[in-house]
Design an enzyme around this catalytic site. Structure first.
Site, PDB file in Angstrom:
ATOM      1  N   GLY A  35     -48.507 -12.534  44.484  1.00  0.00           N
ATOM      2  CA  GLY A  35     -47.349 -13.341  44.832  1.00  0.00           C
ATOM      3  C   GLY A  35     -47.250 -13.732  46.300  1.00  0.00           C
ATOM      4  O   GLY A  35     -46.776 -14.813  46.633  1.00  0.00           O
ATOM      5  N   GLU A  90     -44.796  -9.339  51.867  1.00  0.00           N
ATOM      6  CA  GLU A  90     -44.359  -9.266  50.461  1.00  0.00           C
ATOM      7  C   GLU A  90     -43.675 -10.571  50.053  1.00  0.00           C
ATOM      8  O   GLU A  90     -43.089 -11.251  50.885  1.00  0.00           O
ATOM      9  CB  GLU A  90     -43.354  -8.106  50.298  1.00  0.00           C
ATOM     10  N   ASP A  94     -37.399  -6.233  45.413  1.00  0.00           N
ATOM     11  CA  ASP A  94     -36.438  -6.101  44.306  1.00  0.00           C
ATOM     12  C   ASP A  94     -35.941  -4.656  44.277  1.00  0.00           C
ATOM     13  O   ASP A  94     -35.105  -4.277  45.083  1.00  0.00           O
ATOM     14  CB  ASP A  94     -37.133  -6.527  43.012  1.00  0.00           C
ATOM     15  N   ASP A 150     -44.295 -15.693  40.177  1.00  0.00           N
ATOM     16  CA  ASP A 150     -44.662 -16.180  38.849  1.00  0.00           C
ATOM     17  C   ASP A 150     -43.765 -15.645  37.750  1.00  0.00           C
ATOM     18  O   ASP A 150     -43.021 -14.687  37.934  1.00  0.00           O
ATOM     19  CB  ASP A 150     -46.088 -15.725  38.513  1.00  0.00           C
TER      20      ASP A 150
HETATM   21  P1  IMP Z   1     -40.014  -4.000  43.036  1.00  0.00           P
HETATM   22  O1  IMP Z   1     -40.980  -2.860  42.964  1.00  0.00           O
HETATM   23  O2  IMP Z   1     -38.952  -3.893  41.983  1.00  0.00           O
HETATM   24  O3  IMP Z   1     -39.412  -4.196  44.404  1.00  0.00           O
HETATM   25  O4  IMP Z   1     -40.791  -5.302  42.602  1.00  0.00           O
HETATM   26  C1  IMP Z   1     -41.548  -6.014  43.477  1.00  0.00           C
HETATM   27  C2  IMP Z   1     -42.444  -6.990  42.762  1.00  0.00           C
HETATM   28  O5  IMP Z   1     -41.904  -7.396  41.502  1.00  0.00           O
HETATM   29  C3  IMP Z   1     -42.564  -8.264  43.578  1.00  0.00           C
HETATM   30  O6  IMP Z   1     -43.596  -8.169  44.534  1.00  0.00           O
HETATM   31  C4  IMP Z   1     -42.828  -9.307  42.510  1.00  0.00           C
HETATM   32  O7  IMP Z   1     -44.199  -9.360  42.217  1.00  0.00           O
HETATM   33  C5  IMP Z   1     -42.074  -8.796  41.296  1.00  0.00           C
HETATM   34  N1  IMP Z   1     -40.733  -9.432  41.177  1.00  0.00           N
HETATM   35  C6  IMP Z   1     -39.523  -8.864  41.416  1.00  0.00           C
HETATM   36  N2  IMP Z   1     -38.528  -9.745  41.212  1.00  0.00           N
HETATM   37  C7  IMP Z   1     -39.107 -10.903  40.845  1.00  0.00           C
HETATM   38  C8  IMP Z   1     -38.584 -12.219  40.518  1.00  0.00           C
HETATM   39  O8  IMP Z   1     -37.375 -12.513  40.545  1.00  0.00           O
HETATM   40  N3  IMP Z   1     -39.522 -13.160  40.211  1.00  0.00           N
HETATM   41  C9  IMP Z   1     -40.859 -12.903  40.187  1.00  0.00           C
HETATM   42  N4  IMP Z   1     -41.386 -11.697  40.484  1.00  0.00           N
HETATM   43  C10 IMP Z   1     -40.515 -10.705  40.810  1.00  0.00           C
END
Ligand code: IMP
Length: 171
Positions: A35, A90, A94, A150
């Site tokens: 991403g 990054e 999220d 994506d």
């Molecule tokens: P985390 O571990 O929950 O912080 O997730 C991080 C990863 O989840 C990001 O680097 C993205 O690849 C994916 N991600 C989280 N939210 C979204 C979104 O709204 N759209 C697309 N990918 C997301």
């Protein structure tokens, strides 16, 4: 949600701010595939200090829209980072679970400094505290696509950030 022009303007600002902070140093930009690739390409060109690039790949969402919390290194860095100034690039912060794991792993390799720049930050969603020094935009808790992000590998090439209609992923 965020236009092409807004993204480009903010990326230029981040590039200038980061360059000022790292004046006189060389920065190793570590992008988290896939991403962050698009953001990395624009951010690196908005920076005026010497920059080197490396890549990591970790497991994330697959084709689902919920964080699994399971993190696995699929591709490690090619470079040694001991004594270097590492800036993790990054796409979106999220829950923070992915980054938390990654930062712990990278910190154990003893870089001179370790910071994070994220293009998007889902405020209020972090389940673990992350110190993220640079953030492009705060976004509400919706599933967004475009500019590298994506859904099932689609939409990464949109020049803007858009909200995926729930009907596109719900039955
Ligand atoms: P985390 O571990 O929950 O912080 O997730 C991080 C990863 O989840 C990001 O680097 C993205 O690849 C994916 N991600 C989280 N939210 C979204 C979104 O709204 N759209 C697309 N990918 C997301």
């Amino acid at each position: 949600m965020i236009s092409d022009e807004q993204i480009q303007a903010r990326v230029r600002e981040l590039g200038a701010q980061i360059s000022a902070d790292y004046e006189g140093k060389t920065v190793l930009l570590v992008a988290v595939l896939r991403g962050a690739a698009i953001f990395l390409a624009d951010l690196s060109r908005a920076m005026t200090v010497p920059v080197e690039l490396d890549f990591m790949a970790v497991s994330s969402y697959g084709s689902s829209t919920k964080s699994s919390g399971v993190v696995r290194i699929l591709k490690d860095l090619d470079e040694q980072i001991e004594g270097r100034h590492v800036l993790v690039v990054e796409d979106i912060l999220d829950t923070g679970l992915t980054l938390k794991y990654l930062l712990k792993n990278l910190a154990s390799r003893k870089p001179a400094s370790l910071e994070v720049v994220t293009l998007l930050n889902k405020e209020g969603k972090q389940r673990v505290p992350i110190s993220c020094k640079y953030s492009g935009f705060s976004v509400p808790d919706e599933f967004v696509v475009g500019y590298g992000l994506d859904f099932a590998e689609r939409y990464r090439n949109l020049p803007y950030i858009g909200v995926l209609r729930p009907s596109a992923y719900q039955d």
